[in-house]
Design a protein around this motif. Sequence first.
Motif, PDB file in Angstrom:
ATOM      1  N   PRO A 192       3.220   3.177   0.571  1.00 36.29           N
ATOM      2  CA  PRO A 192       3.513   4.489   1.305  1.00 36.29           C
ATOM      3  C   PRO A 192       4.592   5.057   0.797  1.00 36.29           C
ATOM      4  N   GLN A 193       5.470   4.308  -0.186  1.00 39.02           N
ATOM      5  CA  GLN A 193       6.819   4.700  -0.393  1.00 39.02           C
ATOM      6  C   GLN A 193       6.837   6.152  -1.051  1.00 39.02           C
ATOM      7  N   ILE A 196       6.711   8.739   1.771  1.00 41.63           N
ATOM      8  CA  ILE A 196       8.023   8.527   2.442  1.00 41.63           C
ATOM      9  C   ILE A 196       8.970   9.306   2.187  1.00 41.63           C
ATOM     10  N   PHE A 265      -0.574  -2.073  10.175  1.00 46.14           N
ATOM     11  CA  PHE A 265       0.482  -1.475   9.512  1.00 46.14           C
ATOM     12  C   PHE A 265       1.330  -0.554  10.813  1.00 46.14           C
ATOM     13  N   ASP A 267       4.182  -0.240  12.044  1.00 47.64           N
ATOM     14  CA  ASP A 267       5.403   0.412  11.850  1.00 47.64           C
ATOM     15  C   ASP A 267       5.512   1.497  10.958  1.00 47.64           C
ATOM     16  N   THR A 268       4.239   1.746  10.552  1.00 41.93           N
ATOM     17  CA  THR A 268       3.940   2.844   9.569  1.00 41.93           C
ATOM     18  C   THR A 268       3.517   4.056  10.235  1.00 41.93           C
ATOM     19  N   ASP A 269       4.334   5.363   9.908  1.00 47.97           N
ATOM     20  CA  ASP A 269       4.151   6.573  10.614  1.00 47.97           C
ATOM     21  C   ASP A 269       2.728   6.930  10.412  1.00 47.97           C
ATOM     22  N   LEU A 273       0.497   7.362   7.143  1.00 50.09           N
ATOM     23  CA  LEU A 273      -0.869   6.438   6.779  1.00 50.09           C
ATOM     24  C   LEU A 273      -1.875   7.412   6.215  1.00 50.09           C
TER      25      LEU A 273
END
Length: 333
Positions: A192-193, A196, A265, A267-269, A273
């Motif tokens: 997802p970088q 992000i 996941f 901690d992933t927004d 996602l």
Amino acid sequence: MRLWKWPAAVLLAAALVVFPACGGGQEKAKIRIGEVTRSIFYAPQYVALSQGFFKEEGLEVELQTTAGGDKTMTALLSNAIDVALVGSETSIYVYQQGSDDPVINFAQLTQTDGTFLFARKPGASFDWNQLKGSQFLGQRKGGMPQMAGEFTLKKHGINPQKDLTLIQNVDFANIPGAFASGTGDYVQLFEPQASIFEKEGRGKVVASFGVESGHLPYTVFMTKKSYLSKNGAAVQKFTNAVQKAEKWVASKPVEEIVTAIKPYFPDTDQEILKNVVKRYKDQGSFAEDGIIDEAEWNNLQAVMETAGELKTKVPFGTLVDNRFAEKAKQEVK
């Protein structure tokens, strides 16, 4: 990662140790998976777990992240795991070193490269020639992301060694940080970088290496030939569960897929996602069945050959066994 530099002792140990079947002639009910990294790119695997598809097949599956292609393959060869989820190129590297117990690809999970070209200062429109004379922060040499990247650059008439400044000495985990700190005009990023960085206003995704490099057996479940011969029934159940998950992902909207994989996941927004799953789903990265076809295998080797990482071509049937995926596709409705 240049997997053919593993110590000879690792390969020797793998050749000498035979993984035992369950006592009493019963197939193993437990299968240990080693995934090369934790990634949204592997969404169907997490769906198979969260939706209970492995349990439906009577399997207990243990998932661990083995952090890197070389570590994943070493774990497989030394029987620390039963099945590896990693790029098909790793099976070729092992084969090129010589092995009495080759690693066999039996069920495909993703069918394209998972990286994107991210521009620090994107223009109104993008043309690949804009990379000429730029500083390009690429992936590590010998891995499929790097090979797919170079294959794509050459496809567009760009010589990676002459037409731009290619940076390949940054560890995988440190590539986003290096770009964020100012290194590179362009960078090759996984999700997802990429999403992000877009959200943070650091630039924009301008192209997909997955689209550009075509269909490949990019991430595949594989195991040793000896394990297949002793645990065929369990491997079939495993492949059936993967097929269920792949069909589920293909048929469900992005929101449902995100809900299914969110526990993996935490901690992933949520919006990140959704964006990532949509991006991979839209470009057809998630395989809809586990079958690796010969065209994909040949394209993989063409990409490796272009990057100078293929010693000799490996015939399609040598390291690919589609029996389990073909049966799963027929039987899973």
